[in-house]
Motif scaffolding. Sequence first.
Motif, PDB file in Angstrom:
ATOM      1  N   GLY A   1     -16.753 131.722  78.536  1.00 17.64           N
ATOM      2  CA  GLY A   1     -16.742 130.765  77.431  1.00 17.64           C
ATOM      3  C   GLY A   1     -17.132 129.358  77.827  1.00 17.64           C
ATOM      4  O   GLY A   1     -18.025 129.152  78.648  1.00 17.64           O
ATOM      5  N   ASP A   2     -16.425 128.396  77.256  1.00 21.27           N
ATOM      6  CA  ASP A   2     -16.758 126.982  77.396  1.00 21.27           C
ATOM      7  C   ASP A   2     -16.642 126.469  78.831  1.00 21.27           C
ATOM      8  O   ASP A   2     -15.828 126.954  79.622  1.00 21.27           O
ATOM      9  N   GLU A   3     -17.456 125.467  79.113  1.00 27.38           N
ATOM     10  CA  GLU A   3     -17.381 124.703  80.355  1.00 27.38           C
ATOM     11  C   GLU A   3     -17.061 123.273  79.936  1.00 27.38           C
ATOM     12  O   GLU A   3     -17.882 122.595  79.335  1.00 27.38           O
ATOM     13  N   ILE A   4     -15.834 122.838  80.214  1.00 27.83           N
ATOM     14  CA  ILE A   4     -15.338 121.566  79.697  1.00 27.83           C
ATOM     15  C   ILE A   4     -15.323 120.517  80.801  1.00 27.83           C
ATOM     16  O   ILE A   4     -14.513 120.585  81.728  1.00 27.83           O
ATOM     17  N   ALA A   5     -16.229 119.553  80.693  1.00 26.81           N
ATOM     18  CA  ALA A   5     -16.285 118.453  81.649  1.00 26.81           C
ATOM     19  C   ALA A   5     -15.174 117.455  81.326  1.00 26.81           C
ATOM     20  O   ALA A   5     -14.805 117.272  80.166  1.00 26.81           O
ATOM     21  N   PHE A   6     -14.640 116.825  82.372  1.00 28.43           N
ATOM     22  CA  PHE A   6     -13.616 115.803  82.154  1.00 28.43           C
ATOM     23  C   PHE A   6     -13.740 114.700  83.190  1.00 28.43           C
ATOM     24  O   PHE A   6     -14.288 114.888  84.274  1.00 28.43           O
ATOM     25  N   THR A   7     -13.210 113.549  82.822  1.00 26.96           N
ATOM     26  CA  THR A   7     -13.028 112.426  83.732  1.00 26.96           C
ATOM     27  C   THR A   7     -11.556 112.053  83.681  1.00 26.96           C
ATOM     28  O   THR A   7     -10.958 112.029  82.602  1.00 26.96           O
ATOM     29  N   ALA A   8     -10.972 111.791  84.837  1.00 28.29           N
ATOM     30  CA  ALA A   8      -9.554 111.436  84.900  1.00 28.29           C
ATOM     31  C   ALA A   8      -9.364 110.239  85.825  1.00 28.29           C
ATOM     32  O   ALA A   8     -10.199 109.970  86.689  1.00 28.29           O
ATOM     33  N   LYS A   9      -8.242 109.559  85.603  1.00 30.79           N
ATOM     34  CA  LYS A   9      -7.853 108.417  86.449  1.00 30.79           C
ATOM     35  C   LYS A   9      -6.445 108.670  86.945  1.00 30.79           C
ATOM     36  O   LYS A   9      -5.684 109.405  86.314  1.00 30.79           O
ATOM     37  N   PRO A  10      -6.079 108.093  88.085  1.00 34.45           N
ATOM     38  CA  PRO A  10      -4.714 108.310  88.577  1.00 34.45           C
ATOM     39  C   PRO A  10      -3.691 108.009  87.482  1.00 34.45           C
ATOM     40  O   PRO A  10      -3.833 107.032  86.745  1.00 34.45           O
ATOM     41  N   TRP A  11      -2.687 108.888  87.360  1.00 39.13           N
ATOM     42  CA  TRP A  11      -1.638 108.724  86.362  1.00 39.13           C
ATOM     43  C   TRP A  11      -0.892 107.440  86.645  1.00 39.13           C
ATOM     44  O   TRP A  11      -0.456 107.197  87.768  1.00 39.13           O
ATOM     45  N   PRO A  12      -0.750 106.578  85.642  1.00 33.81           N
ATOM     46  CA  PRO A  12      -0.033 105.336  85.888  1.00 33.81           C
ATOM     47  C   PRO A  12       1.435 105.613  86.223  1.00 33.81           C
ATOM     48  O   PRO A  12       2.068 106.448  85.591  1.00 33.81           O
ATOM     49  N   THR A  13       1.928 104.930  87.217  1.00 33.01           N
ATOM     50  CA  THR A  13       3.335 105.093  87.593  1.00 33.01           C
ATOM     51  C   THR A  13       4.114 103.890  87.075  1.00 33.01           C
ATOM     52  O   THR A  13       3.572 102.795  86.937  1.00 33.01           O
ATOM     53  N   SER A  14       5.358 104.114  86.790  1.00 36.40           N
ATOM     54  CA  SER A  14       6.212 103.047  86.284  1.00 36.40           C
ATOM     55  C   SER A  14       7.134 102.568  87.391  1.00 36.40           C
ATOM     56  O   SER A  14       7.691 103.363  88.139  1.00 36.40           O
TER      57      SER A  14
END
Length: 110
Positions: A93-106
């Motif tokens: 099925g689908d090929e889903i491209a993504f861009t991510a950034k480090p999860w902000p920490t509190s």
Amino acid sequence: MTLQGKWRIVEMPDYEADFPDMMGPAYILFGPAGGEFAFGCVTGTFPGHLDDDADAVQFSWDGNDEMDEACGEGWAEIQPDGSLAGEIIFHGGDEIAFTAKPWPTSSTAC
């Protein structure tokens, strides 16, 4: 920089802007023994060993898409700007491209 940790998916170019966060904040997480991801109505987990200094990974995953079983493979690689680029691919099925950034920490205690 290492892949290990939680990454906030901030873009999926082939989908509407609000799709990734449909059920909660979209993310992909890499740990020493595998990881997990969630976006839209899709969740998945993947096993595997990830070195502390790894900057790229390929994985096979199992999970759900709108409560139906789903599986596939994927990859992710740290980019020169510190972001993460990758794809989550559904078997047949689908090929889903993504861009991510480090999860902000509190730094605020609860």
